[in-house]
Design a protein around this motif. Structure first.
Motif, PDB file in Angstrom:
ATOM      1  N   ASN A 180       0.743  -1.265   0.068  1.00 48.03           N
ATOM      2  CA  ASN A 180      -0.078  -0.142  -0.035  1.00 48.03           C
ATOM      3  C   ASN A 180       0.865   1.303   0.065  1.00 48.03           C
ATOM      4  N   THR A 181       2.274   1.139  -0.577  1.00 48.58           N
ATOM      5  CA  THR A 181       2.981   2.386  -0.652  1.00 48.58           C
ATOM      6  C   THR A 181       2.796   3.187  -1.751  1.00 48.58           C
ATOM      7  N   GLU A 182       3.543   4.535  -1.733  1.00 46.81           N
ATOM      8  CA  GLU A 182       3.616   5.101  -3.005  1.00 46.81           C
ATOM      9  C   GLU A 182       4.842   5.910  -3.164  1.00 46.81           C
ATOM     10  N   ASN A 183       5.247   5.857  -4.172  1.00 48.24           N
ATOM     11  CA  ASN A 183       6.748   6.597  -4.382  1.00 48.24           C
ATOM     12  C   ASN A 183       7.696   6.241  -3.687  1.00 48.24           C
ATOM     13  N   VAL A 184       8.262   4.879  -3.830  1.00 44.79           N
ATOM     14  CA  VAL A 184       9.300   4.316  -3.119  1.00 44.79           C
ATOM     15  C   VAL A 184      10.409   3.762  -4.080  1.00 44.79           C
ATOM     16  N   LEU A 203       6.476   1.908  -7.798  1.00 42.21           N
ATOM     17  CA  LEU A 203       7.465   1.202  -6.700  1.00 42.21           C
ATOM     18  C   LEU A 203       8.763   0.867  -7.441  1.00 42.21           C
ATOM     19  N   THR A 204      10.149   1.281  -7.331  1.00 46.47           N
ATOM     20  CA  THR A 204      11.124   1.008  -8.038  1.00 46.47           C
ATOM     21  C   THR A 204      12.075   0.477  -7.275  1.00 46.47           C
ATOM     22  N   PHE A 205      12.975  -0.678  -7.723  1.00 46.57           N
ATOM     23  CA  PHE A 205      13.845  -1.274  -7.200  1.00 46.57           C
ATOM     24  C   PHE A 205      15.145  -1.181  -8.176  1.00 46.57           C
ATOM     25  N   GLU A 206      16.388  -0.764  -7.766  1.00 45.69           N
ATOM     26  CA  GLU A 206      17.479  -0.829  -8.736  1.00 45.69           C
ATOM     27  C   GLU A 206      18.722  -1.491  -8.043  1.00 45.69           C
ATOM     28  N   ASN A 207      19.271  -2.362  -8.764  1.00 44.74           N
ATOM     29  CA  ASN A 207      20.359  -3.161  -8.171  1.00 44.74           C
ATOM     30  C   ASN A 207      20.125  -3.863  -6.996  1.00 44.74           C
ATOM     31  N   CYS A 208      18.991  -4.586  -6.856  1.00 41.44           N
ATOM     32  CA  CYS A 208      18.707  -5.414  -5.566  1.00 41.44           C
ATOM     33  C   CYS A 208      18.623  -7.013  -5.981  1.00 41.44           C
ATOM     34  N   THR A 209      18.725  -7.596  -4.920  1.00 39.53           N
ATOM     35  CA  THR A 209      18.284  -8.998  -4.793  1.00 39.53           C
ATOM     36  C   THR A 209      17.194  -9.038  -4.265  1.00 39.53           C
ATOM     37  N   ILE A 210      16.068  -9.720  -4.805  1.00 36.28           N
ATOM     38  CA  ILE A 210      14.696  -9.992  -4.087  1.00 36.28           C
ATOM     39  C   ILE A 210      14.509 -11.357  -4.026  1.00 36.28           C
ATOM     40  N   GLU A 211      14.121 -11.851  -3.075  1.00 39.96           N
ATOM     41  CA  GLU A 211      13.469 -13.420  -2.944  1.00 39.96           C
ATOM     42  C   GLU A 211      12.367 -13.269  -2.279  1.00 39.96           C
ATOM     43  N   SER A 212      11.376 -13.329  -3.075  1.00 39.02           N
ATOM     44  CA  SER A 212       9.729 -13.372  -2.715  1.00 39.02           C
ATOM     45  C   SER A 212       8.894 -14.257  -3.638  1.00 39.02           C
ATOM     46  N   LEU A 213       8.548 -15.139  -2.590  1.00 36.20           N
ATOM     47  CA  LEU A 213       7.522 -16.398  -3.447  1.00 36.20           C
ATOM     48  C   LEU A 213       6.733 -15.731  -4.251  1.00 36.20           C
ATOM     49  N   GLN A 214       5.892 -14.774  -4.098  1.00 35.44           N
ATOM     50  CA  GLN A 214       4.632 -14.385  -4.763  1.00 35.44           C
ATOM     51  C   GLN A 214       4.647 -13.029  -4.739  1.00 35.44           C
ATOM     52  N   GLY A 215       5.637 -12.419  -4.832  1.00 30.47           N
ATOM     53  CA  GLY A 215       6.041 -10.727  -4.920  1.00 30.47           C
ATOM     54  C   GLY A 215       5.753  -9.985  -6.155  1.00 30.47           C
ATOM     55  N   LEU A 216       5.456  -8.634  -5.890  1.00 25.65           N
ATOM     56  CA  LEU A 216       5.508  -7.497  -7.061  1.00 25.65           C
ATOM     57  C   LEU A 216       4.050  -7.865  -7.819  1.00 25.65           C
ATOM     58  N   CYS A 217       3.052  -8.000  -7.235  1.00 25.77           N
ATOM     59  CA  CYS A 217       1.650  -8.099  -7.734  1.00 25.77           C
ATOM     60  C   CYS A 217       0.770  -6.916  -7.329  1.00 25.77           C
ATOM     61  N   TYR A 218      -0.005  -6.512  -8.294  1.00 22.08           N
ATOM     62  CA  TYR A 218      -1.088  -5.829  -7.886  1.00 22.08           C
ATOM     63  C   TYR A 218      -0.603  -4.301  -7.733  1.00 22.08           C
ATOM     64  N   ILE A 219       0.659  -3.957  -8.531  1.00 26.89           N
ATOM     65  CA  ILE A 219       1.294  -2.879  -8.463  1.00 26.89           C
ATOM     66  C   ILE A 219       1.297  -1.842  -9.620  1.00 26.89           C
ATOM     67  N   ASP A 220       0.947  -0.482  -9.615  1.00 22.29           N
ATOM     68  CA  ASP A 220       0.956   0.476 -10.697  1.00 22.29           C
ATOM     69  C   ASP A 220       2.388   1.104 -10.889  1.00 22.29           C
ATOM     70  N   ASN A 221       2.748   0.692 -11.923  1.00 21.72           N
ATOM     71  CA  ASN A 221       4.137   1.173 -12.238  1.00 21.72           C
ATOM     72  C   ASN A 221       5.148   0.688 -11.403  1.00 21.72           C
ATOM     73  N   LEU A 222       5.440  -0.512 -11.554  1.00 22.77           N
ATOM     74  CA  LEU A 222       6.653  -1.215 -10.899  1.00 22.77           C
ATOM     75  C   LEU A 222       7.894  -1.073 -11.931  1.00 22.77           C
ATOM     76  N   VAL A 223       8.817  -0.835 -11.424  1.00 21.70           N
ATOM     77  CA  VAL A 223      10.301  -0.690 -12.325  1.00 21.70           C
ATOM     78  C   VAL A 223      11.269  -1.407 -11.293  1.00 21.70           C
ATOM     79  N   LEU A 224      12.087  -2.155 -12.139  1.00 23.95           N
ATOM     80  CA  LEU A 224      13.034  -3.079 -11.651  1.00 23.95           C
ATOM     81  C   LEU A 224      14.167  -2.892 -12.854  1.00 23.95           C
ATOM     82  N   LYS A 225      15.109  -2.354 -12.023  1.00 27.28           N
ATOM     83  CA  LYS A 225      16.487  -2.229 -12.926  1.00 27.28           C
ATOM     84  C   LYS A 225      17.595  -3.161 -12.310  1.00 27.28           C
ATOM     85  N   ARG A 226      18.076  -3.754 -13.352  1.00 28.72           N
ATOM     86  CA  ARG A 226      19.223  -4.724 -12.832  1.00 28.72           C
ATOM     87  C   ARG A 226      19.016  -5.443 -11.541  1.00 28.72           C
ATOM     88  N   CYS A 227      18.107  -6.045 -11.558  1.00 26.40           N
ATOM     89  CA  CYS A 227      17.762  -6.819 -10.227  1.00 26.40           C
ATOM     90  C   CYS A 227      17.726  -8.148 -10.556  1.00 26.40           C
TER      91      CYS A 227
END
Length: 290
Positions: A180-184, A203-227
């Motif tokens: 439920n976040t905005e501008n992260v 929601l933006t992730f840059e150069n991150c390692t993410i372990e999330s079984l059912q992650g990153l759903c129901y997001i408006d404008n999700l950005v992953l850079k070099r993840c």
């Protein structure tokens, strides 16, 4: 000691007891002082410096202004310690008490451990966390304008409902982080926990390692850079996404639209009765398995 401190009231090696022991205190320096049994010892205080001092009872700093604490300790019973307080700087300290920092403005923590951060940092604004260790669920709920560098957090549901958040060089072991976040924006960090980021915007992730079984759903404008996505299945469900993933993705299910780039996607579902398959471009180095 500075001339400013010399002009202030000096309290040294005191043991203060009783409710509101230093009520409405101002322009004072407390050194090697123990605020023992007695609620609200520094309620409505202002322009206070605390050096190598300790709080042992509830509600020590409510409705306070301009507080500096160096080398201090909040013991477990100093719960609900800092509420409705503006402009507090804490460094080289240990906070054992839960439910700390509520509805505060202008909070800075440096080299500080929060060993029981349960329900801590709720509805605070303008927060800076630098080299902070925290353990506890529901950290930073409904906060606004938070900058965290080298945050090591163990606890579920952090930053729920938060806005305008920047996290760098951090490690979060956290189920359901950033709901439920905005501008992260999260950079150069490691995040492990199920259901990351649901129901969020920008929601933006840059150069991150993410372990999330059912992650990153129901997001408006999700950005992953070099993840890197590890053990992540059913990713991006109903999300609009611009994803640059290094390595493989275990599974992608029904993204709402955007672009997904990865070395490969082991399981890909684009179900026409649920989403528009043509709204998402999939770019891989290998053909997805059937």
């Amino acid at each position: 000691m500075s001339n400013a401190n010399q002009a202030r009231r000096q309290v040294r090696q005191a043991r203060l007891t009783g409710e509101r022991a230093e009520f409405f205190a101002h322009d004072a320096v407390y050194t090697d002082t123990i605020f023992a049994d007695g609620e609200s010892p520094l309620k409505h205080s202002r322009d206070i410096e605390l050096i190598d001092s300790a709080f042992q009872w509830k509600y020590p700093l409510w409705y306070a202004e301009n507080i500096v604490a160096r080398g201090c300790t909040w013991f477990e019973m100093a719960r609900a310690g800092v509420w409705y307080t503006n402009h507090i700087h804490v460094e080289d300290s240990t906070i054992e008490a839960p439910k700390n920092f509520r509805r505060c403005n202008g909070v800075a923590l440096l080299r500080t451990d929060l060993t029981n951060a349960e329900e801590t940092f709720w509805s605070c604004t303008d927060v800076e966390l630098d080299d902070v260790v925290a353990r506890g669920d529901y950290f930073a709920m409904n906060c606004t304008n938070v900058t965290a560098h080298s945050l090591r957090l163990v606890g579920n549901y952090p930053f729920d409902g938060a806005r305008d958040i920047t996290v760098t060089n951090s490690r979060l072991i956290s189920k359901d982080a950033f709901w439920n976040t905005e501008n992260v924006t999260v950079r150069d960090s490691y995040i492990s926990g199920e259901y990351l980021g649901w129901n969020s915007r920008n929601l933006t992730f840059e150069n991150c390692t993410i372990e999330s079984l059912q992650g990153l759903c129901y997001i408006d404008n999700l950005v992953l850079k070099r993840c890197r996505l590890i053990n992540t299945t059913r990713a991006f469900e109903y999300s609009t996404v611009d994803a640059d993933v290094q390595g493989a993705i275990d599974g992608v299910v029904n993204p709402a639209g955007g672009v997904i780039r990865a070395e490969r996607i082991d399981e890909l579902a684009l179900e026409a009765d649920r989403i528009d398959p043509g709204a998402t471009t999939i770019i891989t180095g290998e053909t997805p398995r059937e």
